[in-house]
Motif scaffolding. Structure first.
Motif, mmCIF file in Angstrom:
data_model
loop_
_atom_site.group_PDB
_atom_site.id
_atom_site.type_symbol
_atom_site.label_atom_id
_atom_site.label_comp_id
_atom_site.label_asym_id
_atom_site.label_seq_id
_atom_site.Cartn_x
_atom_site.Cartn_y
_atom_site.Cartn_z
ATOM 1 N N VAL A 6 38.891 46.191 41.443
ATOM 2 C CA VAL A 6 38.893 47.081 40.541
ATOM 3 C C VAL A 6 38.913 46.691 39.520
ATOM 4 O O VAL A 6 37.549 47.756 38.442
ATOM 5 N N LEU A 7 39.199 46.095 38.628
ATOM 6 C CA LEU A 7 39.828 45.973 37.422
ATOM 7 C C LEU A 7 37.959 45.350 36.293
ATOM 8 O O LEU A 7 37.348 45.665 35.570
ATOM 9 N N ILE A 8 36.800 44.393 37.063
ATOM 10 C CA ILE A 8 36.303 43.892 37.157
ATOM 11 C C ILE A 8 34.718 44.712 37.326
ATOM 12 O O ILE A 8 33.942 44.808 36.393
ATOM 13 N N ARG A 9 34.966 45.703 38.405
ATOM 14 C CA ARG A 9 34.119 46.392 38.804
ATOM 15 C C ARG A 9 32.712 45.904 38.863
ATOM 16 O O ARG A 9 31.122 46.020 38.003
ATOM 17 N N ALA A 13 42.683 44.544 43.634
ATOM 18 C CA ALA A 13 42.692 44.331 41.776
ATOM 19 C C ALA A 13 41.514 44.485 41.472
ATOM 20 O O ALA A 13 41.492 44.841 39.825
ATOM 21 N N LEU A 14 41.226 42.826 41.569
ATOM 22 C CA LEU A 14 40.564 41.903 40.500
ATOM 23 C C LEU A 14 39.100 42.259 40.708
ATOM 24 O O LEU A 14 38.649 42.816 38.794
#
Length: 149
Positions: free
Chosen positions: A110-113, A107-108
């Motif tokens: 995906v959020l930070i990209r 998830a991290l």
């Protein structure tokens, strides 16, 4: 011959059943009557897996061998091999925490990209980084013994 008719104890039947399940999950054919209930069958090599339609195409087999050889020599594989015993022990002791940590890390990411911060050149350099480029070229040029000339 059926397993029950051999006169095995429930523990022995369970062991035979487990070996059959493991063989099936690994893509190997289970020798029903070849090995006795107590004989440990030899683990088959990686190349003894089931043949698919793509395996009949010569270039797919060459590409698969090149990719396997590239991954064996890649520095990320070496790091993974070093971390594997630690992760396996942690997975045996605390599987739920490992799954939560993996989900959180995913998830991290995906959020930070982070892939947006890297250039295509940097990504290609990381992917193609290998300790022996000449060996990779030799593998590409190596003739497949199984394919017709």
């Amino acid at each position: 011959m059926d397993i029950e008719s051999r006169g095995l104890t429930p523990q022995q039947r369970l062991a035979v059943s487990r070996r059959a399940l493991v063989a099936q999950l690994q893509g190997r054919e289970h020798p029903h009557d070849a090995a006795g209930p107590f004989e440990a069958s030899e683990p088959e090599p990686q190349s003894a897996r089931r043949e698919t339609v793509l395996d009949r195409i010569a270039w797919v087999a060459v590409a698969r061998r090149v990719a396997q050889r590239w991954w064996r020599r890649h520095p990320a594989n070496a790091a993974g091999q070093l971390a594997r015993p630690l992760i396996e022990r942690y997975a045996r002791e605390r599987p739920a925490q490992l799954m939560v940590a993996a989900a959180g890390a995913g998830a991290l990411i995906v959020l930070i990209r982070p892939w947006r911060l890297l250039s295509i050149t940097a990504v290609l350099a990381a992917v193609l980084k290998t300790s022996d480029v000449a060996d990779l070229v030799t593998t590409l040029m190596h003739k497949n013994q199984d394919s017709p000339p």
